[in-house]
Scaffold this active site. Structure first.
Site, mmCIF file in Angstrom:
data_model
loop_
_atom_site.group_PDB
_atom_site.id
_atom_site.type_symbol
_atom_site.label_atom_id
_atom_site.label_comp_id
_atom_site.label_asym_id
_atom_site.label_seq_id
_atom_site.Cartn_x
_atom_site.Cartn_y
_atom_site.Cartn_z
ATOM 1 N N HIS A 315 3.178 -4.351 10.497
ATOM 2 C CA HIS A 315 3.738 -5.369 11.386
ATOM 3 C C HIS A 315 3.047 -5.329 12.747
ATOM 4 C CE1 HIS A 315 6.140 -1.787 12.309
ATOM 5 N NE2 HIS A 315 6.501 -2.338 13.436
ATOM 6 N N HIS A 317 3.881 -4.618 15.870
ATOM 7 C CA HIS A 317 4.134 -3.712 16.995
ATOM 8 C C HIS A 317 2.915 -2.835 17.275
ATOM 9 C CE1 HIS A 317 8.787 -3.990 16.842
ATOM 10 N NE2 HIS A 317 8.286 -4.754 17.791
ATOM 11 N N ASP A 319 2.523 0.169 18.142
ATOM 12 C CA ASP A 319 2.411 1.515 17.565
ATOM 13 C C ASP A 319 2.015 1.449 16.090
ATOM 14 O OD1 ASP A 319 4.926 0.466 16.964
ATOM 15 O OD2 ASP A 319 5.885 2.427 16.792
ATOM 16 N N HIS A 320 1.818 0.238 15.602
ATOM 17 C CA HIS A 320 1.339 0.078 14.219
ATOM 18 C C HIS A 320 0.008 -0.662 14.130
ATOM 19 C CE1 HIS A 320 5.019 1.589 12.230
ATOM 20 N NE2 HIS A 320 5.510 1.299 13.405
ATOM 21 N N HIS A 404 13.020 -6.071 10.282
ATOM 22 C CA HIS A 404 12.473 -5.439 11.484
ATOM 23 C C HIS A 404 11.979 -6.434 12.526
ATOM 24 C CE1 HIS A 404 11.063 -2.179 13.933
ATOM 25 N NE2 HIS A 404 9.841 -2.642 13.912
ATOM 26 N N GLU A 450 9.543 5.165 6.818
ATOM 27 C CA GLU A 450 9.821 5.538 8.214
ATOM 28 C C GLU A 450 11.167 6.238 8.263
ATOM 29 O OE1 GLU A 450 11.879 3.784 10.990
ATOM 30 O OE2 GLU A 450 12.257 1.806 10.136
ATOM 31 N N HIS A 661 7.088 8.679 10.840
ATOM 32 C CA HIS A 661 7.664 7.900 11.929
ATOM 33 C C HIS A 661 9.089 8.375 12.250
ATOM 34 C CE1 HIS A 661 8.802 4.326 14.282
ATOM 35 N NE2 HIS A 661 7.514 4.015 14.317
ATOM 36 N N LYS A 709 -1.979 -2.895 -38.959
ATOM 37 C CA LYS A 709 -1.642 -3.503 -40.252
ATOM 38 C C LYS A 709 -1.710 -2.455 -41.357
ATOM 39 C CE LYS A 709 -2.842 -8.351 -39.658
ATOM 40 N NZ LYS A 709 -3.851 -9.371 -39.908
#
Lengths: 847, 800
Positions: A315, A317, A319-320, A404, A450, A661, A709
């Protein structure tokens, strides 16, 4: 050749065939015993994301078992479209390590250096899985209750051509890597030794899987398979540092950031020989190189782009994703970056926000530029929710909704049958504008989650919201001003909706402002990505766009000096610069005012200072700012609490869990809870520590229709309770595994058939001529073995099925005849029986 | 240390020593350590400890088994190391028996805390700081420290393991750089104890059959030879090279990657590369032993060496070219050498690697192309440089990737199948092809290059990243194309290429992918900037619909594309290539329309990027006296400044000040060429009377804008405004200028009065400091750490 695999629950028959090695020679074979059972439908339904049936494993038409080709072939075949998720049944194969079984393993036949009986030619890409000197292994396929028709075949790796594991090789033998290279380049004709007990040979967990989904009709799912194949080679080599790209039956995870830590998320995952970086975040608390993860640990493995297969961003943010432009434009990663569409759109705004602070406000050189942010974003491959994205031929990823913030996603990373789910940050409860995280029962090998609120069971959000509104209302009522420092996009919108609704309901007149024009920007993105918001917002969108606020207006700097109450959302969120700090300075001295900090502030920022209770702040020029305004902290961050994390673990049903995290102490608590409740291993590596998980990768194996078979023709159809054995030869051709009849295998491999016969001598007291003895044997057997085809051949020998009996004179004793009995391994039981029968002697002939 | 900090320190040390007081934010401890490092570098550590006994007390606390947090323990170990880096302080701490306590068996080593990687890391970093002087060596040798470091080389934490290796290198360097005269003898018994132990350990590891140990030893040696240049290096290599040679005999070759690094490190070492030491032979042997993928980095490393035997260079180049030779051979329809240097033929091992799997093939080709790209611009690159075959190889690879090749051979067919649609290889090959544009090649090949670039630009299968690379490579080839002899225009082939290219560009500007539209616009801007004056280009461009499309993209839904479109049409307009400039009678009205359109972007665009781009275009236009601007400069400036002053984006406001400065300079005279903000006497005579100029500034409302910006909440804006006003004051007040201005009844006297009264120099000084300089101060840090004690922990983990 004898050996039994440890029985698993629901096991099929034990090894059906045992070969004696009286001849001292044996064909190197790999016994495969498989048992299919009907799938128990569990979890996700067909058609829902992630629940597609197992893929059809074969493409060649001789192996493509279609339903029409098999009587009653229904059900399973219809679920065999591509995709992931549980297929119709799962069969495990276990390999018994040579020498560990009961059988006569240590005999000379398995010594290194022996030449094969019939060296297979490696033409037309077809080759046996392993070769001559490889010790035989007994494999048993077992049905495991839950999922699909996958056959897990123990082997070292699925494709021996790829790179190798790098474990220390025992000193007295070459590492298997080179043995394998030798096989590839020179062919086994040269008789290179497969080391007896080669590194990792038969190591537990070294299993590769055979996915038979879609090839076996439902009615045949209970077939057990006895396959015969050349044993699967193994390789190993020692690793230097992290993640030399290897293909090995293990998953390795090394956090460079977010290991027992919050901030700077960056997790390296090695799965099925692919290297993936999960998130590329920065630490807001540092202003130097320490703000970024230490990438030198991966750059030392050579060129980054060659080493890393992809980067995935969960995502927007910082910190990511904050280190992403640095990583791609300055460190030099030039490969694909995956994120969702909203993340791709919003990321640059947050990055620009931070760049402004870092470069222009703190005067930092050597930081990424706007152009770099754009260039980085142009490398992004945007993904949709539940879309399976093929990174390359082997690696695929799939995004799930994470709540989130707008666009946040959890990612499943999958190579073959191995998979890892990375949650990023997620929220298991819906909020005012986003829904709750959701994942299907994908049963990954590992769930990396996380754990920000590892020990917290959060109070009701309603309480927090009420508290927030009450405080804002009270301040406004008494004529005060409320400052809410926020980051550009994210939680700010949640608070805006909250205030807007409240203002509307209570009919308040005090103005609400949002600084830096982000209202408009936010509106734009929330409109654009309306499908990512929650159901309520989507439903009401047509009548009223929740993000077109009636009460919230754009802020102008001059408004800060206006008399009277007001509420202002201003950036940045930690009061460390810009507009929010400027307004704070103006309003701090008045006790009627209030600042509400809705998020965490790093050390050094004014936000951190006032949250820790400091009331006299030194500002530039030795000025002291006395903070008289009220300071409140209200967490509106949307992370899953302990309950939510447990819920997600329960939902995904992983084999293991890894916590990131979060803080070490809190993680410890959650780890124990997860281990107790779900009976799975839970890990919490610190930054730099590697967690290695052995896996049982599965390899799709096709079963030839002819083989099926033939087996069917031999008897009753198997059932769930009564599996049947199926014999076949496992071969690898054009990088795929195929279980075929031995005749077909020989044809595929271009080999001539050799027969291995076991022999036995039986001495009979009989002074008659050899022919007469043979005739007596014939009559005797004819009378005893009524169900078998007993023949007396013109050359005087007697046959019973494949068993050949010849009478010869004894060299020393004329009153004794020697019966030479030989039989193939297929008729081992009958051979043994006959031998014992003959040993008892012949009935007296009527004189 | 300033007195305020001294006062706060005891309380802080007490907090740190108290296990009940958690230190939540680990960045604080890092910053605290930074501060102590700064203090000790500037002064005496011993004095610091003596003046602040609380520090020693803190270290003593660590010795007590009392359950200190791992973070504080790690911090204390590092702190002790920082202090002990000075010999006097080392002795002091030794006497207090603190160092053995901290770093010996009695310390954290034997405690449960050792299981925390951060403690092990702190222990190593403490020792690393401590090992700065010879007296530290006996300490290291005696306490069993070295054995612990040896074992930490295999630590579960990458960080710890790596730091342990680094520490060994450091100790080895320190012990061998002792006062001994001349290089040490090769006999180990003559060496210092620490060096003996370390070298013994390395030797043992090199003899070991366990690859991790071999790798660790090789890594230590690589760093040693990379960082240490003492005379003892030669002795060390002489001693260890036989063991390295033994490794080369092993089958399989252990730790090949590390071995390559070591050999290159040795070869680069000035001490060793000059003497032979059999190094070149070892390198040659290693090249032969390694697999194609492993040999690539070694070959590149060898070719980058300054002094290296020609034969070895030739061998290395041959190795590097192997994969491309295979490709050329595979593609070659006619038999014969592919034109690469003699001896470079695709060997079977390389062919096998290329054919073994898609990822192996892509990996090897990408690596080779990247290596050659790196080598290409270097002065020491092999000569003659095989430009033509390399071009051919790049084109062939690209053709294999897009399926347009028709290989005659079986290998070629299989390569084609493997490489089809491989984006990774496409990107690498396009990069390489772009790099090759620095030199030309045979015309036939250049035509092929153009053709393949066009194929990629045209292909609907090209991914956005591939298209971006294709545009970049095309630009490089276009800009390097030769001029037609005797005239300054483009040569006929380039003209032809352009005629085919522009329709493709037009198509790409309509791509549904914003990345592609953006790359197309960037390409257009660049090519216009370089070729705007070329008649051939102008003609071709105006005949295409590209300028119109570029203008349409001003309304693109994606802000990055709008920004690029603004830059592109700005550039086109500067060169007189704006779409609507074609018809003279409409000239005036449509010029106005572009200006209005860009002003509209500046005033209304919801995103910052297009507005910033518009400001940059306007500044350029003003600087270049663009025709649109020159018509009514004052009106133009006034409108732009008005829009910029209202803008919420600080960069737009800063850019507004830049534009104001250009206008100021044009009105009042040029500021110093070197630094536009420097306060200096005007070097040029003002274009007109000063008063008139000031009135012009007043009319465009420049003063209003500048004074408002002076107190902008964004520091760079305020800084820029301050510089602008300083320049203005310098222009207006000295050398009688002011008197002249005062003489006129229309002079904005108030403005000048404000300028005189403001302490602009003082303000500039304050603004020059970063906005968080107070927050970064040690005092602030100590206060924050103390204030955090007891604050509820909930805020700590909640990152967003």
């Amino acid at each position: 050749m004898q050996g039994t695999a440890k029985a698993l629950p629901g096991a099929a028959h034990g090894p059906k065939v045992r070969a004696r090695r009286e001849s001292g020679l044996s064909i190197p074979t790999l016994w495969v015993t498989a048992a299919w059972r009907p799938r128990k439908e569990r979890g996700s339904q067909p058609g829902t994301p992630g629940s597609e049936g197992g893929s059809g494993a074969l493409s060649g038409k001789s192996f493509n078992s279609s339903r029409k080709g098999v009587p009653g072939g229904t059900g399973l075949g219809s679920r065999t479209q591509g995709g992931w998720g549980p297929g119709p049944g799962r069969v495990l194969l276990q390999v018994q390590a040579p020498g560990r079984g009961r059988g006569p393993r240590a005999g000379p036949a398995w010594e290194p250096g022996l030449r094969p009986l019939h060296p297979p030619a490696l033409g037309s890409h077809a080759r046996p899985l392993g070769y001559a000197q490889a010790p035989p292994r007994q494999i048993r396929l077992r049905s495991v209750p839950p999922p699909p028709a996958r056959v897990y075949l123990p082997c070292r790796r699925r494709r021996s051509r790829r790179c190798w594991t790098r474990r220390p090789a025992p000193s007295h033998r070459p590492a298997a890597r080179d043995w394998l290279s030798a096989v590839q380049s020179e062919g086994p004709e040269r008789g290179r030794a497969f080391p007896a007990g080669a590194p990792e040979a038969g190591a537990p967990g070294c299993a590769c899987a055979v996915r038979a989904a879609g090839l076996v009709p439902a009615e045949l799912r209970s077939w057990a398979v006895v396959g015969q194949a050349w044993s699967v080679g193994s390789g190993s080599a020692a690793a230097t540092g992290w993640g030399a790209a290897c293909r090995m039956p293990e998953i390795r995870v090394t956090p460079l950031g977010a290991g027992q830590d919050v901030g700077r998320s960056c997790i390296l995952v090695s799965i099925g020989g692919k290297n993936v970086m999960l998130d590329c975040g920065m630490h807001m608390g540092f202003n130097d190189d320490r703000r970024f993860p230490d990438f030198s640990y991966i750059t030392r493995n050579g060129r980054l782009t060659d080493f890393l297969d992809c980067v995935i961003i969960s995502h927007f943010h910082l910190d990511h994703c904050g280190a992403l432009p640095y990583f791609s434009e300055m460190v030099g990663y030039d490969g694909p970056i995956y994120m969702t569409h909203p993340t791709q759109a919003i990321c640059p705004i947050l990055l620009e926000d931070y760049r402004k602070i870092a470069v222009d406000k703190k005067g930092e050189a050597n930081f990424f530029t706007s152009q770099m942010i754009k260039d980085c974003m142009k490398k992004v491959v945007a993904v949709h929710l539940h879309q399976t994205v093929q990174v390359d031929d082997e690696l695929e990823i799939k995004a799930y909704y994470a709540g989130h913030v707008l666009g946040a996603a959890m990612f499943q990373i999958k190579v073959g049958s191995e998979s890892v789910v990375y949650t990023g940050d997620y929220n298991m409860t819906p909020d005012r504008h986003l829904g709750a995280a959701w994942i299907d029962k994908c049963r990954p090998n590992l769930l990396i989650t996380e754990s920000t609120y590892a020990t917290t069971i959060r109070d009701s959000k309603r309480c927090r919201e009420r508290d927030f509104l009450k405080k804002v209302h009270e301040t406004v009522e008494r004529g005060g001003k409320v400052l809410i420092p926020v980051f550009a996009l994210g939680r700010a919108q949640e608070l805006c909706i909250l205030l807007e609704t409240f203002w509307e309901r209570v009919n308040l007149k005090a103005p609400i402002y949002f600084s830096t024009g982000l209202t408009e920007k936010a509106n734009h993105y929330y409109k654009l990505f309306i499908t990512w918001t929650n159901q309520k917002i989507r439903k009401t969108f047509v009548q009223r766009n929740m993000f077109e606020f009636k009460h919230i207006k754009a802020f102008d700097r001059a408004f800060a000096d206006n008399p009277g109450p007001m509420v202002v959302f201003a950036t940045p969120g930690m009061l460390h610069a810009g507009q929010s700090l400027q307004i704070f300075r103006k309003w701090a001295g008045n006790e009627k005012n209030m600042v509400i900090m809705p998020g965490y502030c790093v050390q050094g920022t004014v936000g951190h200072k006032i949250l820790s209770g400091q009331r006299k702040l030194e500002m530039e020029g030795r000025q002291v700012l006395e903070v008289k305004m009220q300071v409140e902290y209200m967490s509106f961050s949307a992370h899953a609490d302990a309950k939510g994390i447990m819920q997600l673990v329960g939902q995904a049903e992983p084999e293991s869990v890894l916590l990131v995290h979060g803080e070490a102490k809190k993680m410890e608590f959650l780890k124990q809870k997860i281990e107790q409740e779900f009976r799975v291993n839970c890990y919490m590596p610190a930054n730099g520590e590697t967690v290695t998980l052995p896996t049982s990768p599965s390899i799709p194996v096709g079963i030839s229709l002819g083989l099926l078979k033939r087996e069917m023709a031999q008897g009753l159809l198997p059932s769930a309770k009564k599996p049947r054995l199926l014999h076949g030869t496992l071969i690898m051709k054009d990088s795929s595994f195929q279980l075929v009849s031995s005749e077909q295998a020989l044809k595929e491999l271009g080999l001539a058939e050799h027969q291995l016969r076991f022999t036995c001598r039986v001495h009979l007291h009989d002074s008659r001529k050899e022919q007469e003895t043979a005739a007596r044997v014939y009559s005797h057997l004819k009378s005893v073995l009524k169900d078998h085809c007993v023949q007396h051949l013109p050359d005087g020998s007697v046959t019973v099925e494949s068993i050949l009996i010849q009478a010869a004179a004894h060299s020393e004793d004329p009153g004794t005849k020697v019966l030479l009995v030989s039989w193939t391994y297929q008729d081992e039981e009958l051979g043994s029986y006959l031998t014992s029968l003959l040993k008892k002697g012949l009935p007296q002939a009527p004189s | 240390m300033d007195p305020e900090c001294s006062q706060l320190l005891p309380a802080l040390c007490a907090v740190l020593a108290d296990p009940r007081q958690p230190v939540a934010d680990d960045t604080c401890l890092e910053k605290l350590l930074d501060w102590f490092k700064t203090i000790t570098e500037a002064g005496s550590s011993l004095q610091l400890l003596q003046e602040n006994p609380c520090l020693v007390e803190l270290l003593c606390h660590v010795l007590k088994p009392q359950g200190l947090s791992a973070r504080v323990l790690s911090f204390s170990l590092r702190l002790a190391g920082v202090f002990a880096a000075q010999e006097s302080c080392f002795q002091y701490l030794q006497q207090a028996e603190l160092l053995p306590g901290l770093f010996g068996e009695a310390g954290p080593l034997g405690q449960a805390a050792w299981s925390a990687p951060t403690v092990r890391s702190g222990w190593i970093q403490g020792l690393r700081s401590l090992a700065q002087h010879p007296s530290a060596l006996p300490f290291l040798a005696d306490c069993g420290t070295l054995d612990t470091i040896f074992s930490l080389q295999g630590d579960s934490s990458l960080f710890v393991a790596s730091a342990a290796g680094q520490l060994l290198v450091h100790i080895l360097g320190l012990s061998l750089q002792g006062p001994a005269e001349g290089p040490p003898s090769p006999q180990a018994c003559d060496w210092p104890v620490c060096a003996q132990k370390i070298v013994g350990h390395i030797e043992g590891s090199l003899r070991s059959m366990a690859t991790p140990q071999v790798t660790q030893a090789l890594n230590v040696l690589t760093t040693t030879f990379g960082h240490c240049h003492g005379p003892w290096m030669q002795v060390l290599w002489e001693r260890l090279s036989p063991l390295v040679a033994c490794l080369l005999q092993e089958d399989p070759l252990p730790a090949a990657h590390s071995l390559v690094d070591l050999l290159l490190s040795v070869a680069r070492s000035p001490v060793l590369s000059s003497s032979d030491c059999g190094l070149w032979e070892t390198l040659a042997q290693t090249l032969r032993r390694l697999s194609p993928a492993q040999a690539g980095p070694l070959a590149l490393g060898i070719l980058k060496l300054q002094d290296c035997p020609q034969a070895l260079r030739a061998q290395a180049f041959g190795v590097l070219l192997q994969p491309l030779a295979c490709v050329l051979t595979a593609a070659d329809q006619a038999p014969g050498p592919p034109g690469l240097p003699e001896g470079t033929t695709g060997d079977s091992v390389t062919v096998d690697t290329l054919l073994s799997s898609k990822s192996a093939c892509a990996g090897l080709l990408c690596q080779t192309l990247a290596h050659l790209e790196l080598l290409q611009p270097l002065p020491q690159r092999p000569s003659p440089w095989p430009q033509a075959p390399l071009l051919g190889a790049a084109v062939t690879i690209l053709r294999f990737c897009n399926g347009s090749a028709a290989p005659a051979s079986d290998v070629g067919g299989r390569l084609c199948a493997i490489l089809a649609g491989c984006v990774r290889v496409q990107r690498a090959a396009l990069d390489f092809l772009g790099a090759l544009a620095q030199e030309t090649g045979p015309q036939e090949l250049v035509t092929q290059v153009s053709a393949v670039l066009l194929e990629y630009l045209r292909s609907p299968d090209s991914s956005p990243t591939v298209l971006k690379k294709a545009f970049q490579a095309t630009l490089r080839w276009l800009l390097s194309s030769p001029r037609a002899p005797g005239c300054c225009d483009l040569d006929p082939d380039t003209q032809l290429f352009l005629r085919e290219l522009l329709p493709v560009l037009r198509k790409r500007l309509c791509s549904p992918c914003w990345e592609v539209r953006d790359s197309g616009l960037e390409f257009l801007t660049q090519v216009t900037r370089h070729w705007g004056g070329q008649a051939g280009f102008r003609h071709a461009l105006l005949a295409s619909e590209v300028p119109e499309l570029a203008e349409q993209l001003l309304r693109d839904p994606e802000s990055y594309v709008r920004a690029s479109a603004v830059t592109a049409v700005g550039q086109l307009s500067s060169q007189g290539l704006h779409a609507t400039a074609a018809s003279p009678e409409q000239l005036g009205g449509q010029k106005e329309s572009l200006l209005a359109e860009l002003l509209h972007v500046l005033s209304t665009d919801s995103e910052g990027f297009p507005r910033r781009a518009a400001m940059q275009v306007f500044t350029e236009w003003l600087r270049d006296r663009h025709a649109d601007v020159a018509e009514d400069t004052e009106r133009f400036v006034a409108r732009v400044l008005q829009a910029a002053s209202r803008d919420l984006d600080w960069e737009v406001r800063a850019q507004g000040l830049e534009l104001a400065l250009v206008f100021l300079a044009q009105t009042l005279g040029q500021p110093s060429a070197r630094c536009p903000y420097a306060v200096a006497a005007p070097q040029a005579t003002p274009p007109g009377p000063l008063a008139q100029a000031l009135r012009a500034l007043s009319r465009v409302r420049l003063f209003e804008f500048a004074f408002r910006a002076l107190f902008d909440c964004d520091r760079p804006v305020a800084q820029k405004s301050c510089d602008l006003l300083l320049f203005l004051r310098a222009q207006a007040t000295p050398s009688g200028g002011l008197q002249e201005a005062e003489g006129s009844p229309d002079v904005p006297e108030a403005v000048l009065a404000v300028l005189r009264s403001l302490d602009l120099e003082g303000l500039r000084g304050a603004l020059a400091e970063s906005s968080d300089h107070v927050e970064k101060s040690p005092q602030s840090l100590l206060q924050d750490m103390l204030a955090t004690v007891g604050v509820r922990g909930e805020n700590q983990a909640d990152c967003y």
